[in-house]
Enzyme design. Sequence first.
Site, PDB file in Angstrom:
ATOM      1  N   PRO A   9       0.787  -1.227   0.000  1.00  0.00           N
ATOM      2  CA  PRO A   9       0.000   0.000   0.000  1.00  0.00           C
ATOM      3  C   PRO A   9       0.823   1.283   0.000  1.00  0.00           C
ATOM      4  O   PRO A   9       1.829   1.390   0.707  1.00  0.00           O
ATOM      5  CB  PRO A   9      -0.835  -0.098   1.280  1.00  0.00           C
ATOM      6  CG  PRO A   9      -0.252  -1.207   2.066  1.00  0.00           C
ATOM      7  CD  PRO A   9       0.450  -2.118   1.110  1.00  0.00           C
ATOM      8  N   ASN A  10       0.341   2.203  -0.817  1.00  0.00           N
ATOM      9  CA  ASN A  10       0.854   3.582  -0.919  1.00  0.00           C
ATOM     10  C   ASN A  10       2.176   3.708  -1.669  1.00  0.00           C
ATOM     11  O   ASN A  10       2.613   4.831  -1.941  1.00  0.00           O
ATOM     12  CB  ASN A  10       0.969   4.249   0.475  1.00  0.00           C
ATOM     13  CG  ASN A  10      -0.383   4.354   1.152  1.00  0.00           C
ATOM     14  OD1 ASN A  10      -1.327   4.868   0.555  1.00  0.00           O
ATOM     15  ND2 ASN A  10      -0.505   3.829   2.351  1.00  0.00           N
ATOM     16  N   ARG A  17       5.173  12.791  -1.430  1.00  0.00           N
ATOM     17  CA  ARG A  17       5.400  13.328  -0.081  1.00  0.00           C
ATOM     18  C   ARG A  17       6.620  12.616   0.538  1.00  0.00           C
ATOM     19  O   ARG A  17       7.066  11.608   0.028  1.00  0.00           O
ATOM     20  CB  ARG A  17       4.218  13.027   0.853  1.00  0.00           C
ATOM     21  CG  ARG A  17       2.899  13.539   0.430  1.00  0.00           C
ATOM     22  CD  ARG A  17       2.375  14.609   1.387  1.00  0.00           C
ATOM     23  NE  ARG A  17       1.014  14.994   1.040  1.00  0.00           N
ATOM     24  CZ  ARG A  17       0.659  15.629  -0.063  1.00  0.00           C
ATOM     25  NH1 ARG A  17       1.576  15.946  -0.950  1.00  0.00           N
ATOM     26  NH2 ARG A  17      -0.595  15.935  -0.297  1.00  0.00           N
ATOM     27  N   TYR A  22      11.658   8.760   1.439  1.00  0.00           N
ATOM     28  CA  TYR A  22      11.515   7.838   0.304  1.00  0.00           C
ATOM     29  C   TYR A  22      12.112   8.354  -1.014  1.00  0.00           C
ATOM     30  O   TYR A  22      12.060   7.660  -2.015  1.00  0.00           O
ATOM     31  CB  TYR A  22      10.032   7.511   0.082  1.00  0.00           C
ATOM     32  CG  TYR A  22       9.374   6.888   1.300  1.00  0.00           C
ATOM     33  CD1 TYR A  22       9.786   5.646   1.779  1.00  0.00           C
ATOM     34  CD2 TYR A  22       8.362   7.553   1.994  1.00  0.00           C
ATOM     35  CE1 TYR A  22       9.206   5.084   2.905  1.00  0.00           C
ATOM     36  CE2 TYR A  22       7.773   6.989   3.118  1.00  0.00           C
ATOM     37  CZ  TYR A  22       8.204   5.763   3.572  1.00  0.00           C
ATOM     38  OH  TYR A  22       7.636   5.201   4.680  1.00  0.00           O
ATOM     39  N   ASN A  73       7.993  -5.717  -1.106  1.00  0.00           N
ATOM     40  CA  ASN A  73       7.972  -4.613  -0.145  1.00  0.00           C
ATOM     41  C   ASN A  73       6.519  -4.531   0.316  1.00  0.00           C
ATOM     42  O   ASN A  73       5.683  -3.930  -0.365  1.00  0.00           O
ATOM     43  CB  ASN A  73       8.420  -3.303  -0.795  1.00  0.00           C
ATOM     44  CG  ASN A  73       8.449  -2.166   0.219  1.00  0.00           C
ATOM     45  OD1 ASN A  73       7.893  -2.281   1.321  1.00  0.00           O
ATOM     46  ND2 ASN A  73       9.097  -1.070  -0.145  1.00  0.00           N
ATOM     47  N   ALA A  76       3.163  -0.951   4.662  1.00  0.00           N
ATOM     48  CA  ALA A  76       2.610  -0.959   6.029  1.00  0.00           C
ATOM     49  C   ALA A  76       2.217  -2.367   6.487  1.00  0.00           C
ATOM     50  O   ALA A  76       2.244  -2.659   7.691  1.00  0.00           O
ATOM     51  CB  ALA A  76       1.406  -0.030   6.108  1.00  0.00           C
ATOM     52  N   HIS A  79       4.311  -4.700   8.946  1.00  0.00           N
ATOM     53  CA  HIS A  79       4.284  -4.601  10.403  1.00  0.00           C
ATOM     54  C   HIS A  79       3.043  -5.219  11.039  1.00  0.00           C
ATOM     55  O   HIS A  79       2.911  -5.212  12.258  1.00  0.00           O
ATOM     56  CB  HIS A  79       4.399  -3.124  10.805  1.00  0.00           C
ATOM     57  CG  HIS A  79       5.364  -2.348   9.960  1.00  0.00           C
ATOM     58  ND1 HIS A  79       6.706  -2.672   9.882  1.00  0.00           N
ATOM     59  CD2 HIS A  79       5.189  -1.305   9.105  1.00  0.00           C
ATOM     60  CE1 HIS A  79       7.301  -1.844   9.041  1.00  0.00           C
ATOM     61  NE2 HIS A  79       6.404  -1.007   8.550  1.00  0.00           N
ATOM     62  N   ASP A  86       1.829 -15.966   6.055  1.00  0.00           N
ATOM     63  CA  ASP A  86       1.326 -17.334   5.843  1.00  0.00           C
ATOM     64  C   ASP A  86       1.256 -17.683   4.359  1.00  0.00           C
ATOM     65  O   ASP A  86       1.535 -18.827   3.972  1.00  0.00           O
ATOM     66  CB  ASP A  86      -0.052 -17.506   6.487  1.00  0.00           C
ATOM     67  CG  ASP A  86       0.026 -17.621   8.004  1.00  0.00           C
ATOM     68  OD1 ASP A  86       1.131 -17.824   8.539  1.00  0.00           O
ATOM     69  OD2 ASP A  86      -1.031 -17.518   8.660  1.00  0.00           O
ATOM     70  N   GLU A  97      12.718  -9.601   1.244  1.00  0.00           N
ATOM     71  CA  GLU A  97      11.929  -8.456   1.713  1.00  0.00           C
ATOM     72  C   GLU A  97      12.756  -7.185   1.487  1.00  0.00           C
ATOM     73  O   GLU A  97      13.936  -7.168   1.835  1.00  0.00           O
ATOM     74  CB  GLU A  97      11.652  -8.644   3.213  1.00  0.00           C
ATOM     75  CG  GLU A  97      10.983  -7.481   3.888  1.00  0.00           C
ATOM     76  CD  GLU A  97      10.975  -7.632   5.429  1.00  0.00           C
ATOM     77  OE1 GLU A  97      11.742  -8.469   5.965  1.00  0.00           O
ATOM     78  OE2 GLU A  97      10.215  -6.908   6.071  1.00  0.00           O
ATOM     79  N   HIS A  99      12.875  -2.834   1.853  1.00  0.00           N
ATOM     80  CA  HIS A  99      12.323  -1.558   2.308  1.00  0.00           C
ATOM     81  C   HIS A  99      13.202  -0.432   1.814  1.00  0.00           C
ATOM     82  O   HIS A  99      14.434  -0.509   1.922  1.00  0.00           O
ATOM     83  CB  HIS A  99      12.224  -1.503   3.833  1.00  0.00           C
ATOM     84  CG  HIS A  99      11.285  -2.534   4.358  1.00  0.00           C
ATOM     85  ND1 HIS A  99       9.926  -2.421   4.207  1.00  0.00           N
ATOM     86  CD2 HIS A  99      11.511  -3.721   4.944  1.00  0.00           C
ATOM     87  CE1 HIS A  99       9.359  -3.495   4.712  1.00  0.00           C
ATOM     88  NE2 HIS A  99      10.295  -4.311   5.147  1.00  0.00           N
ATOM     89  N   SER A 101      13.268   2.652   3.006  1.00  0.00           N
ATOM     90  CA  SER A 101      13.826   3.371   4.161  1.00  0.00           C
ATOM     91  C   SER A 101      14.468   2.381   5.135  1.00  0.00           C
ATOM     92  O   SER A 101      14.265   1.160   5.022  1.00  0.00           O
ATOM     93  CB  SER A 101      12.716   4.159   4.873  1.00  0.00           C
ATOM     94  OG  SER A 101      11.763   3.262   5.425  1.00  0.00           O
ATOM     95  N   ARG A 106      13.588   3.515  12.460  1.00  0.00           N
ATOM     96  CA  ARG A 106      12.425   4.416  12.488  1.00  0.00           C
ATOM     97  C   ARG A 106      11.564   4.101  13.724  1.00  0.00           C
ATOM     98  O   ARG A 106      12.060   3.555  14.704  1.00  0.00           O
ATOM     99  CB  ARG A 106      11.665   4.289  11.163  1.00  0.00           C
ATOM    100  CG  ARG A 106      12.510   4.758   9.972  1.00  0.00           C
ATOM    101  CD  ARG A 106      11.748   4.702   8.680  1.00  0.00           C
ATOM    102  NE  ARG A 106      10.630   5.639   8.672  1.00  0.00           N
ATOM    103  CZ  ARG A 106       9.654   5.618   7.757  1.00  0.00           C
ATOM    104  NH1 ARG A 106       9.662   4.705   6.796  1.00  0.00           N
ATOM    105  NH2 ARG A 106       8.679   6.501   7.802  1.00  0.00           N
TER     106      ARG A 106
HETATM  107  O1  CA2 Z   1      10.621   1.845   3.634  1.00  0.00           O
HETATM  108  C1  CA2 Z   1       9.768   1.189   3.036  1.00  0.00           C
HETATM  109  O2  CA2 Z   1       9.929   0.735   1.911  1.00  0.00           O
HETATM  110  C2  CA2 Z   1       8.381   0.992   3.679  1.00  0.00           C
HETATM  111  O3  CA2 Z   1       7.968  -0.351   3.395  1.00  0.00           O
HETATM  112  C3  CA2 Z   1       7.451   2.004   3.010  1.00  0.00           C
HETATM  113  C4  CA2 Z   1       6.037   2.057   3.598  1.00  0.00           C
HETATM  114  C5  CA2 Z   1       6.062   2.113   5.126  1.00  0.00           C
HETATM  115  O4  CA2 Z   1       4.754   1.953   5.625  1.00  0.00           O
HETATM  116  C6  CA2 Z   1       6.968   1.052   5.732  1.00  0.00           C
HETATM  117  O5  CA2 Z   1       6.998   1.214   7.143  1.00  0.00           O
HETATM  118  C7  CA2 Z   1       8.382   1.156   5.195  1.00  0.00           C
HETATM  119  C8  CA2 Z   1       5.277   3.280   3.047  1.00  0.00           C
HETATM  120  C9  CA2 Z   1       5.136   3.267   1.532  1.00  0.00           C
HETATM  121  C10 CA2 Z   1       4.794   4.546   0.866  1.00  0.00           C
HETATM  122  O6  CA2 Z   1       4.542   5.643   1.699  1.00  0.00           O
HETATM  123  C11 CA2 Z   1       4.393   6.905   1.176  1.00  0.00           C
HETATM  124  C12 CA2 Z   1       4.331   7.927   2.087  1.00  0.00           C
HETATM  125  C13 CA2 Z   1       4.201   9.218   1.626  1.00  0.00           C
HETATM  126  C14 CA2 Z   1       4.110   9.496   0.260  1.00  0.00           C
HETATM  127  C15 CA2 Z   1       4.161   8.462  -0.635  1.00  0.00           C
HETATM  128  C16 CA2 Z   1       4.298   7.158  -0.183  1.00  0.00           C
END
Ligand code: CA2
Length: 147
Positions: A9-10, A17, A22, A73, A76, A79, A86, A97, A99, A101, A106
Site C-alpha cells: 500500500p501507498n 510526499r 523515500y 515490499n 505498512a 508490520h 502465511d 523483503e 524496504h 527506508s 524508524r
Molecule cells: O521503507 C519502506 O519501503 C516501507 O515499506 C514504506 C512504507 C512504510 O509503511 C513502511 O513502514 C516502510 C510506506 C510506503 C509509501 O509511503 C508513502 C508515504 C508518503 C508518500 C508516498 C508514499
Amino acid sequence: MKFLIINGPNLNMLGLREPDVYGRRDYATLCALCEAWCAEAGVECEIFQSNHEGVIVDRIQEAYGKVDGIIINPAAYTHTSVAILDALKAVGIPTVEVHISKVSEREEFRQVSFVRLYAARTIEGMGFDGYGEAIRWLKSYILTRKN
Ligand code: CA2
C-alpha cells in the site's frame, strides 16, 4: 528464471510526499528500474502493486509453481500481516523483503516485520537501489540452492 516483484500500500504514491524518507522519484521510475535490473540479470519479471492485503495474498497464491522468486515490499502490511507471512510460507517460494527506508531505525512499530520471519534476506535503507540488490542476490541464492 522468473521473479514476481510485489509492492504494498501507498508505494504507488512515491515521490509525492516525504522525499527525505523515500526520495523524489515516483513509482513508474521504480518499476522502470526494476525492469532494467531484471533484464541485466537475465531474469524475467512481473511487477504488481496493491493497496489491499487480501489481493496481495491472492497474488502470492497465484505465483505457486509459476515463479522462481518473490521480491516483496509489503509497505505498512510488513508490520501487521500474518496473512501475507502465511501466504509466503504456503507457496514456499524463495523471497527477499525490501524496504526503501531504514525501518530498523524508524518508529518502534516499523521495526516489527512478520514477513522477515520467512524471507531469506531483508534489505533496508538502500532507497530504490535495494530492489536491484534484491534481484541480483535472489538470483544467485536460487542458483546456489539448485547446485
Ligand atoms: O521503507 C519502506 O519501503 C516501507 O515499506 C514504506 C512504507 C512504510 O509503511 C513502511 O513502514 C516502510 C510506506 C510506503 C509509501 O509511503 C508513502 C508515504 C508518503 C508518500 C508516498 C508514499
